[in-house]
Write an enzyme that holds these catalytic residues in place. Structure first.
Site, mmCIF file in Angstrom:
data_model
loop_
_atom_site.group_PDB
_atom_site.id
_atom_site.type_symbol
_atom_site.label_atom_id
_atom_site.label_comp_id
_atom_site.label_asym_id
_atom_site.label_seq_id
_atom_site.Cartn_x
_atom_site.Cartn_y
_atom_site.Cartn_z
ATOM 1 N N THR A 70 -5.867 7.336 -5.126
ATOM 2 C CA THR A 70 -5.757 7.323 -3.529
ATOM 3 C C THR A 70 -4.821 8.315 -3.188
ATOM 4 O O THR A 70 -5.184 9.187 -2.265
ATOM 5 C CB THR A 70 -5.380 5.975 -2.898
ATOM 6 O OG1 THR A 70 -6.353 5.127 -3.301
ATOM 7 C CG2 THR A 70 -5.442 6.152 -1.303
ATOM 8 N N GLU B 212 0.867 -1.220 0.030
ATOM 9 C CA GLU B 212 -0.153 -0.125 0.112
ATOM 10 C C GLU B 212 1.073 1.274 -0.154
ATOM 11 O O GLU B 212 0.625 2.258 -0.408
ATOM 12 C CB GLU B 212 -0.951 0.167 1.317
ATOM 13 C CG GLU B 212 -2.118 -0.763 1.241
ATOM 14 C CD GLU B 212 -3.197 -0.537 0.063
ATOM 15 O OE1 GLU B 212 -2.676 -0.417 -0.834
ATOM 16 O OE2 GLU B 212 -4.153 -0.648 0.592
HETATM 17 N N1 HSE Z 1 -8.356 4.628 3.986
HETATM 18 C C1 HSE Z 1 -7.993 4.959 2.732
HETATM 19 C C2 HSE Z 1 -8.262 6.163 2.062
HETATM 20 C C3 HSE Z 1 -8.330 3.840 1.722
HETATM 21 O O1 HSE Z 1 -9.385 6.599 2.279
HETATM 22 O O2 HSE Z 1 -7.295 6.961 1.533
HETATM 23 C C4 HSE Z 1 -7.959 3.878 0.327
HETATM 24 O O3 HSE Z 1 -8.487 2.750 -0.284
#
Ligand code: HSE
Length: 310
Positions: free
Chosen positions: A184, A131
């Site tokens: 993201t 990630e």
């Molecule tokens: N918690 C993360 C965000 C998840 O909202 O940036 C990304 O899939």
């Protein structure tokens, strides 16, 4: 000894409205497949990626599956050679935990093949490295539910403290993925670093209420708690039609509606499969009106998580 494995890791809905970076759950589909073969030549090689339209790097130091497998091998001091085929079976940049699914499939596969028996919760940290390469932040709210299945609460990150939360048996999720892409990384960059105390109080009341509602199978409490006053107001502007889709889903019986992860997918939770279908149709017709193509996924909460398929 087995030297080949094929695994499936599911898509996940992170944040679940009020729980930015601390809550997520797995769904039955879509998901990614990883085929891994041990090799006598040291090093990690990604030999093929399908379903990504040529967009993901084969370089294992730049690919979420390569990075997570590398971090696992490094931790166990191994220079085992591996060859990986990644079959992307979900859209990229969709808010469905695509990078997490690949990372989870990779660490799960190598742990199985090497018979290292690292417990699933301890695999989370390796998948989080995937990630980090994908979006710059090693958040666990997609990788934890993809690995463990069910609904995961990330109580703490350092040290990692992940709790699997039981969910009511009749809880269904409808997801609509509009044909748009949100990275993201970008969706994190637009967030303000400071939060008003008043909003924080509202948010943590909702987080506690949602967890209590899930554990008590109290659908009304789940519904009252599914509100996000911090992240959604900032991010929803990245999703054309968000307000309309949300309103339509709620009017058709959804318990709550929110952005799936960092978007653009939108998810709704419902009490029962019939309502979940009705909600999905309502969300579809909103995007139809806006002439935005989309895919729909309807699923129970997936309690299995990553699994061997061959
Ligand atoms: N918690 C993360 C965000 C998840 O909202 O940036 C990304 O899939």
């Amino acid at each position: 000894m087995r030297d080949y494995i094929k695994v499936f890791a599911p898509a996940t809905v992170a944040n679940v409205t009020c729980g930015f970076d601390i809550m997520g759950f797995a769904v039955d589909n879509p998901g990614d497949e990883v085929i891994m073969q041990l090799s006598n030549t040291p090093g990690i090689r990604i030999t093929k990626i399908t379903g990504d339209m040529g967009r993901l790097p084969l370089d294992p130091t730049k690919n979420t599956v390569g990075v997570s497998v590398y971090s696992f091998l490094k931790a166990i001091n191994s220079n085992q050679g591996v060859e990986i085929i990644l079959n992307k079976k979900m859209p990229l940049g969709s808010g469905l935990g695509s990078s997490a699914a690949s990372a989870v499939a990779g660490v799960f596969a190598i742990n199985q093949l090497l018979k290292t028996n690292v417990p699933p919760k301890e695999l989370i940290a390796f998948a989080m490295e995937g990630e980090r390469i994908a979006c710059g932040a090693a958040h666990a709210d997609n990788v934890a539910p993809a690995l463990l299945g069910g609904f995961a609460l990330i109580r703490g990150r350092d040290p990692l403290d992940v709790i699997k939360i039981l969910t009511p048996s009749n809880l269904y999720c409808s997801i609509i993925h509009p044909d748009l892409e949100v990275s993201t990384k970008d969706a994190r960059m637009i967030l303000r670093p400071m939060v008003k105390l008043e909003d924080a109080v509202t948010q943590w009341g909702n987080v506690a209420g949602l967890i209590a509602g899930l554990m008590l199978s109290d659908y009304a409490l789940i519904s009252r708690s599914m509100h996000d006053v911090i992240i959604e107001p900032a991010r929803s502007i990245l999703i054309p039609g968000f307000t309309q889709v949300k309103q339509q889903a709620l009017e058709n019986g959804a318990l709550g509606v929110g952005i799936s992860g960092s978007g653009p997918s939108i998810f709704a939770l419902s009490n029962g499969i019939d309502i979940a279908h009705k909600v999905a149709q309502a969300m579809q017709s909103s995007f139809d009106q806006l002439k935005i193509g989309h895919q729909i996924y309807i699923s129970k909460i997936n309690n299995t998580g990553v699994k061997i398929i061959d």
